[in-house]
Enzyme design. Structure first.
Site, PDB file in Angstrom:
ATOM      1  N   HIS A  25       0.978  -1.179   0.059  1.00 30.22           N
ATOM      2  CA  HIS A  25      -0.022  -0.028   0.013  1.00 30.22           C
ATOM      3  C   HIS A  25       0.827   1.242  -0.144  1.00 30.22           C
ATOM      4  O   HIS A  25       1.999   1.341   0.536  1.00 30.22           O
ATOM      5  CB  HIS A  25      -0.716   0.106   1.216  1.00 30.22           C
ATOM      6  CG  HIS A  25      -1.953   1.056   1.254  1.00 30.22           C
ATOM      7  ND1 HIS A  25      -1.614   2.341   1.689  1.00 30.22           N
ATOM      8  CD2 HIS A  25      -3.135   1.101   0.774  1.00 30.22           C
ATOM      9  CE1 HIS A  25      -2.800   3.107   1.642  1.00 30.22           C
ATOM     10  NE2 HIS A  25      -3.662   2.367   1.196  1.00 30.22           N
ATOM     11  N   GLU A  77      -3.440   2.582  -7.344  1.00 32.18           N
ATOM     12  CA  GLU A  77      -3.715   3.569  -6.452  1.00 32.18           C
ATOM     13  C   GLU A  77      -2.806   4.716  -6.710  1.00 32.18           C
ATOM     14  O   GLU A  77      -1.716   4.839  -6.074  1.00 32.18           O
ATOM     15  CB  GLU A  77      -3.997   3.302  -5.022  1.00 32.18           C
ATOM     16  CG  GLU A  77      -4.490   2.065  -4.714  1.00 32.18           C
ATOM     17  CD  GLU A  77      -5.012   2.193  -3.160  1.00 32.18           C
ATOM     18  OE1 GLU A  77      -6.217   2.433  -2.799  1.00 32.18           O
ATOM     19  OE2 GLU A  77      -4.175   1.989  -2.299  1.00 32.18           O
TER      20      GLU A  77
HETATM   21  C1  PEP Z   1      -6.595   3.991   0.268  1.00 30.54           C
HETATM   22  O1  PEP Z   1      -5.799   4.676   1.049  1.00 30.54           O
HETATM   23  O2  PEP Z   1      -6.358   2.723  -0.095  1.00 30.54           O
HETATM   24  C2  PEP Z   1      -7.445   4.642  -0.303  1.00 30.54           C
HETATM   25  C3  PEP Z   1      -8.050   4.468  -1.492  1.00 30.54           C
HETATM   26  O3  PEP Z   1      -7.966   5.788   0.561  1.00 30.54           O
HETATM   27  P1  PEP Z   1      -9.181   6.732   0.113  1.00 30.54           P
HETATM   28  O4  PEP Z   1     -10.377   5.753  -0.475  1.00 30.54           O
HETATM   29  O5  PEP Z   1      -9.492   7.519   1.555  1.00 30.54           O
HETATM   30  O6  PEP Z   1      -8.610   7.444  -0.885  1.00 30.54           O
END
Ligand code: PEP
Length: 263
Positions: free
Chosen positions: A93, A165
């Site tokens: 992550h 992400e």
């Molecule tokens: C995350 O930290 O994996 C994430 C997607 O956070 P958020 O949805 O708050 O942006």
């Protein structure tokens, strides 16, 4: 294809609060055959929640693990110890990479450890804002994938999930920006092409790719409809029951309409 909605609770809720929140989720999150719902609480809550949740409604994931199975590693938790408590494990992550300086080698070992222990790794990848403005997206996510998947066997790739992400889109980053659907689509194409290059065309087509970054019930339809996206990794809004339930509902509707189209 089934959609995945994974909630990352990060370092929120103590054991008692986690249990109360799961009771609330049990009443709000719809049980859908076409959506795999996973919640990732803190390690300490996994054991009690493993006895509380209805597995038809949702599964459990850990937010991280150590890559050795056991030994003198004070404070760490191994994938072996997670067996029976969690079915999924987040690996790499962005907070692990950027706050705790986890490197690609560790992340690769963690992916292997998770697979070795019969759990599903969710390999998180994504570029920072600077890397994007430097035009390095393809290079960065390509490298993260090659490195993370280096020791994964051809017979194991089907068990891996990828979460794209972009760090600049995560709600807790400095100035989060909502990505355009075409940014995500372009990244998904890079991811599928890289997986195809490493494991063959079928693997590139079949691997589940999730999007994560500021997903809520108002934008979920847009992001979950991006071509090639199979679900969402949800941070902040996974701690708000009606938001999380709304995202699951939308995922189910999209999965249904895609299945209807394929018929
Ligand atoms: C995350 O930290 O994996 C994430 C997607 O956070 P958020 O949805 O708050 O942006």
């Amino acid at each position: 294809m089934k959609k995945f909605i994974i909630g990352n609770w990060k370092m929120h809720l103590n054991v008692h609060e986690a249990s109360l929140f799961v009771a609330k989720l049990a009443q709000t999150v719809p049980t859908k055959r076409n959506v795999e719902v996973v919640i990732c609480p803190s390690f300490i809550a996994l054991q009690p929640l493993s006895l509380q949740i209805n597995y038809r409604q949702m599964k459990l994931g850990a937010q991280d693990c150590y890559w050795r199975d056991s030994g003198a590693f004070t404070g760490e938790i191994s994938a072996t110890q997670l067996r029976g408590l969690a079915q999924y494990v987040l690996v790499g992550h962005s907070e692990r990479r950027h706050v705790f300086d986890e490197d690609d080698r560790e992340i690769r070992f963690k992916v292997q450890a998770v697979l070795r222990n019969g759990l599903v790794p969710v390999l998180c990848i994504g570029e920072t804002a600077t890397e994007r403005s430097d035009g390095d997206v393809e290079h960065i996510i390509g490298d993260q994938l090659v490195s993370g998947l280096l020791n994964v066997g051809a017979d194991q790739i089907d068990e891996v999930l990828i979460a794209y992400e972009p760090v600049w889109a995560i709600s807790t980053s400095d100035k989060p920006i909502l990505p355009e659907p075409q940014d995500i689509e372009a990244a998904v194409k890079i991811i599928r092409a890289q997986v195809a290059h490493m494991f063959g065309r079928e693997a590139g087509k079949n691997i589940a790719v999730l999007y994560g970054g500021s997903v809520d019930k108002d934008n979920a339809r847009t992001y979950l409809s991006v071509d090639g996206i199979d679900g969402a990794l949800v941070g902040g809004k996974s701690l708000i029951a009606p938001e999380f339930a709304g995202i699951v509902e939308i995922a189910s509707e999209i999965a249904k309409s895609e299945a209807d189209k394929d018929e």
